[in-house]
Design a protein around this motif. Structure first.
Motif, PDB file in Angstrom:
ATOM      1  N   LEU A  51      -6.313  11.641   9.410  1.00  0.00           N
ATOM      2  CA  LEU A  51      -6.656  10.512   8.567  1.00  0.00           C
ATOM      3  C   LEU A  51      -7.346  11.013   7.305  1.00  0.00           C
ATOM      4  O   LEU A  51      -8.266  11.838   7.368  1.00  0.00           O
ATOM      5  CB  LEU A  51      -7.582   9.546   9.317  1.00  0.00           C
ATOM      6  N   LEU A  52      -6.901  10.501   6.160  1.00  0.00           N
ATOM      7  CA  LEU A  52      -7.428  10.920   4.867  1.00  0.00           C
ATOM      8  C   LEU A  52      -8.608  10.032   4.484  1.00  0.00           C
ATOM      9  O   LEU A  52      -8.423   8.933   3.969  1.00  0.00           O
ATOM     10  CB  LEU A  52      -6.336  10.832   3.800  1.00  0.00           C
ATOM     11  N   LEU A  53      -9.808  10.518   4.722  1.00  0.00           N
ATOM     12  CA  LEU A  53     -11.012   9.801   4.334  1.00  0.00           C
ATOM     13  C   LEU A  53     -11.585  10.506   3.104  1.00  0.00           C
ATOM     14  O   LEU A  53     -12.677  11.073   3.116  1.00  0.00           O
ATOM     15  CB  LEU A  53     -12.018   9.766   5.484  1.00  0.00           C
ATOM     16  N   VAL A  54     -10.759  10.475   2.047  1.00  0.00           N
ATOM     17  CA  VAL A  54     -11.062  11.216   0.820  1.00  0.00           C
ATOM     18  C   VAL A  54     -10.621  10.391  -0.385  1.00  0.00           C
ATOM     19  O   VAL A  54      -9.896   9.411  -0.262  1.00  0.00           O
ATOM     20  CB  VAL A  54     -10.338  12.580   0.799  1.00  0.00           C
ATOM     21  N   GLY A  55     -11.040  10.834  -1.562  1.00  0.00           N
ATOM     22  CA  GLY A  55     -10.709  10.144  -2.795  1.00  0.00           C
ATOM     23  C   GLY A  55      -9.254  10.301  -3.189  1.00  0.00           C
ATOM     24  O   GLY A  55      -8.532  11.175  -2.698  1.00  0.00           O
ATOM     25  N   HIS A  56      -8.835   9.426  -4.106  1.00  0.00           N
ATOM     26  CA  HIS A  56      -7.463   9.402  -4.596  1.00  0.00           C
ATOM     27  C   HIS A  56      -7.492   9.389  -6.121  1.00  0.00           C
ATOM     28  O   HIS A  56      -8.306   8.672  -6.711  1.00  0.00           O
ATOM     29  CB  HIS A  56      -6.746   8.151  -4.071  1.00  0.00           C
ATOM     30  N   PRO A  57      -6.675  10.200  -6.793  1.00  0.00           N
ATOM     31  CA  PRO A  57      -5.610  11.057  -6.251  1.00  0.00           C
ATOM     32  C   PRO A  57      -6.083  12.406  -5.729  1.00  0.00           C
ATOM     33  O   PRO A  57      -5.356  13.061  -4.988  1.00  0.00           O
ATOM     34  CB  PRO A  57      -4.681  11.238  -7.456  1.00  0.00           C
ATOM     35  N   GLU A  58      -7.282  12.847  -6.156  1.00  0.00           N
ATOM     36  CA  GLU A  58      -7.814  14.109  -5.636  1.00  0.00           C
ATOM     37  C   GLU A  58      -8.916  13.822  -4.624  1.00  0.00           C
ATOM     38  O   GLU A  58      -9.785  12.986  -4.882  1.00  0.00           O
ATOM     39  CB  GLU A  58      -8.392  14.951  -6.792  1.00  0.00           C
ATOM     40  N   PRO A  59      -8.888  14.492  -3.474  1.00  0.00           N
ATOM     41  CA  PRO A  59      -7.906  15.488  -3.024  1.00  0.00           C
ATOM     42  C   PRO A  59      -6.798  14.941  -2.139  1.00  0.00           C
ATOM     43  O   PRO A  59      -6.089  15.700  -1.499  1.00  0.00           O
ATOM     44  CB  PRO A  59      -8.787  16.440  -2.216  1.00  0.00           C
ATOM     45  N   ALA A  60      -6.619  13.606  -2.090  1.00  0.00           N
ATOM     46  CA  ALA A  60      -5.657  13.031  -1.157  1.00  0.00           C
ATOM     47  C   ALA A  60      -4.234  13.543  -1.404  1.00  0.00           C
ATOM     48  O   ALA A  60      -3.530  13.933  -0.455  1.00  0.00           O
ATOM     49  CB  ALA A  60      -5.689  11.505  -1.240  1.00  0.00           C
ATOM     50  N   VAL A  61      -3.799  13.526  -2.657  1.00  0.00           N
ATOM     51  CA  VAL A  61      -2.408  13.905  -2.959  1.00  0.00           C
ATOM     52  C   VAL A  61      -2.120  15.357  -2.581  1.00  0.00           C
ATOM     53  O   VAL A  61      -1.117  15.632  -1.902  1.00  0.00           O
ATOM     54  CB  VAL A  61      -2.094  13.613  -4.444  1.00  0.00           C
ATOM     55  N   PRO A  62      -2.944  16.350  -2.967  1.00  0.00           N
ATOM     56  CA  PRO A  62      -2.665  17.732  -2.537  1.00  0.00           C
ATOM     57  C   PRO A  62      -2.671  17.907  -1.024  1.00  0.00           C
ATOM     58  O   PRO A  62      -1.908  18.724  -0.493  1.00  0.00           O
ATOM     59  CB  PRO A  62      -3.789  18.536  -3.203  1.00  0.00           C
ATOM     60  N   ILE A  63      -3.504  17.148  -0.325  1.00  0.00           N
ATOM     61  CA  ILE A  63      -3.521  17.244   1.138  1.00  0.00           C
ATOM     62  C   ILE A  63      -2.194  16.781   1.713  1.00  0.00           C
ATOM     63  O   ILE A  63      -1.600  17.442   2.582  1.00  0.00           O
ATOM     64  CB  ILE A  63      -4.689  16.423   1.716  1.00  0.00           C
ATOM     65  N   VAL A  64      -1.713  15.624   1.246  1.00  0.00           N
ATOM     66  CA  VAL A  64      -0.429  15.115   1.753  1.00  0.00           C
ATOM     67  C   VAL A  64       0.689  16.119   1.468  1.00  0.00           C
ATOM     68  O   VAL A  64       1.521  16.411   2.350  1.00  0.00           O
ATOM     69  CB  VAL A  64      -0.096  13.745   1.124  1.00  0.00           C
ATOM     70  N   GLU A  65       0.722  16.658   0.280  1.00  0.00           N
ATOM     71  CA  GLU A  65       1.766  17.628  -0.080  1.00  0.00           C
ATOM     72  C   GLU A  65       1.711  18.848   0.824  1.00  0.00           C
ATOM     73  O   GLU A  65       2.755  19.332   1.296  1.00  0.00           O
ATOM     74  CB  GLU A  65       1.608  18.038  -1.547  1.00  0.00           C
ATOM     75  N   ALA A  66       0.514  19.347   1.098  1.00  0.00           N
ATOM     76  CA  ALA A  66       0.382  20.532   1.941  1.00  0.00           C
ATOM     77  C   ALA A  66       0.823  20.256   3.370  1.00  0.00           C
ATOM     78  O   ALA A  66       1.535  21.076   3.991  1.00  0.00           O
ATOM     79  CB  ALA A  66      -1.067  21.021   1.921  1.00  0.00           C
TER      80      ALA A  66
END
Length: 373
Positions: free
Chosen positions: A213-228
């Motif tokens: 679960l992504l409990l982080v800000g958007h777009p950073e660091p959510a987008v790089p996490i999803v890509e990885a």
């Protein structure tokens, strides 16, 4: 300080007399605020005000929306509340970010200014019970327990939480753990201050997590996490979730494309909108040039509530605060009434509709409802 005031159009103002009834609006419109959410919230607020003025205003007086950009900054929000209070606004409305809304609510309570929070969900919006603050959005504990039930129904028992250490994210982690642990699931807390996207992937493998679960800000660091995660063949079967709603907005789809589909999140809409919701949704789509999010509907409903209170109880701040318990308004997402709820110090709508949805992998511009409260 960003300033934006919405007054009636000239042809409308000609039909309205007397000084404007001012409402102060708190909205994140610049970074590091979630700008897209702020734009949707403001669109709902402005549509509500425009329709009120077209319908004769408040006792023939126009409504004026005086907007302040909070930029996700609690101190900036406190300053805005003080400024708006000094300007003589009848009430405050808005705010998306929970930590910012909490700061605004504390100042509103101290200054004796009614505040209708449209969109922030943190349970402890105020330290002590207050008569001055009411809220439309569901409490985080209610919505995130619904999300936890979705995870359990989908068979997930080992869930990683990739979190930043803010009050809001820590609160969400606690809600999830308290709900999941007694039901046989494990929540693994991964601190994103210490892990980059690649290191996170290694930890997910080592922890044998079936969901992150992504409990982080958007777009950073959510987008790089999803890509990885999407690019790591070891994590092909893992579920990526975003309970705070990052995938709701068009920016998510634009940045991630197909990688952003299939990421379940919370939104506060009914399965089907009634005629009012359909009409308002069409008007919001025209104003935004894109599909309105649930946040835009929250903005519209907030104005509907305040206007009902102002028309029935007048513009005196103390009388507005006394009126929360008497509200009975048909909003775009159902009948709105406020009550006192254990553990929540503000007047609360119990409850708005809650859904878990995602973007359809076969058509990322379309949403699928996966679970409802």
């Amino acid at each position: 300080m960003h300033t934006r005031a919405t007054a009636p159009a000239p042809h409308e103002a000609n039909r309205l007399d007397g000084p404007a009834v001012r409402l102060g609006a708190l909205v994140p419109l610049t970074r590091p605020g979630w700008v897209e959410a702020g734009q949707h919230l403001l669109a709902g607020l402005e549509l509500g005000v425009r329709e009120v003025n077209e319908g004769g205003g408040i006792g023939g007086r126009p409504v004026e929306l005086v907007v302040r950009d909070t930029a996700a900054d609690p101190r900036r929000a406190e300053t805005a509340v003080e400024e708006l209070a000094a300007m003589g606004v009848a009430a405050l409305v808005g705010e998306y970010h929970s930590v910012v809304a909490r700061a605004a609510a504390a100042r509103a309570d101290a200054l004796g200014v009614p505040f209708l929070c449209s969109s922030a969900v943190l349970d402890a919006l105020t330290e002590q019970p207050t008569r001055w603050v009411a809220r439309l959005a569901p409490a985080q504990s209610h919505g995130w327990r619904t999300y936890a039930d979705f995870l359990l129904t989908a068979g997930h028992r080992r869930i990683a939480v990739a979190a930043e250490p803010t009050v809001y994210w820590r609160s969400g982690t606690r809600v999830l753990r308290d709900h999941l642990a007694p039901r046989g699931a494990t929540v693994v807390d991964l601190d994103m201050r210490e892990l980059g996207p690649t290191e996170l992937c290694d930890e997910l493998v080592a922890q044998q997590a079936t969901a992150v679960l992504l409990l982080v800000g958007h777009p950073e660091p959510a987008v790089p996490i999803v890509e990885a995660v999407r690019q790591d063949p070891r994590l092909k079967e893992i579920l990526i979730g975003a309970p705070a709603g990052q995938p709701e907005f068009a920016e998510w789809a634009a940045l991630l494309g197909e990688d952003g589909a299939g990421v379940p999140f919370l939104r506060y809409l009914p399965e089907r909108l009634d005629p009012l919701g359909l009409r308002v949704g069409a008007a919001l789509r025209e104003a935004l040039s894109e599909a309105p999010s649930f946040v835009a509907f929250e903005g519209y409903d907030a104005i509907a509530v305040l206007v009902d209170v102002l028309r029935s109880h007048g513009t005196d701040r103390a009388r507005i605060a006394e009126a929360w318990s008497h509200v009975a308004v048909e909003g775009t997402r159902g009948a709105i009434r406020f009550s006192r709820t254990p553990g929540i110090g503000v007047w609360q709508w119990v409850w708005p509709p809650v859904q878990v949805v995602d973007r359809d992998p076969s058509r990322p511009d379309r949403f699928r409802v996966l679970h409802t409260a």
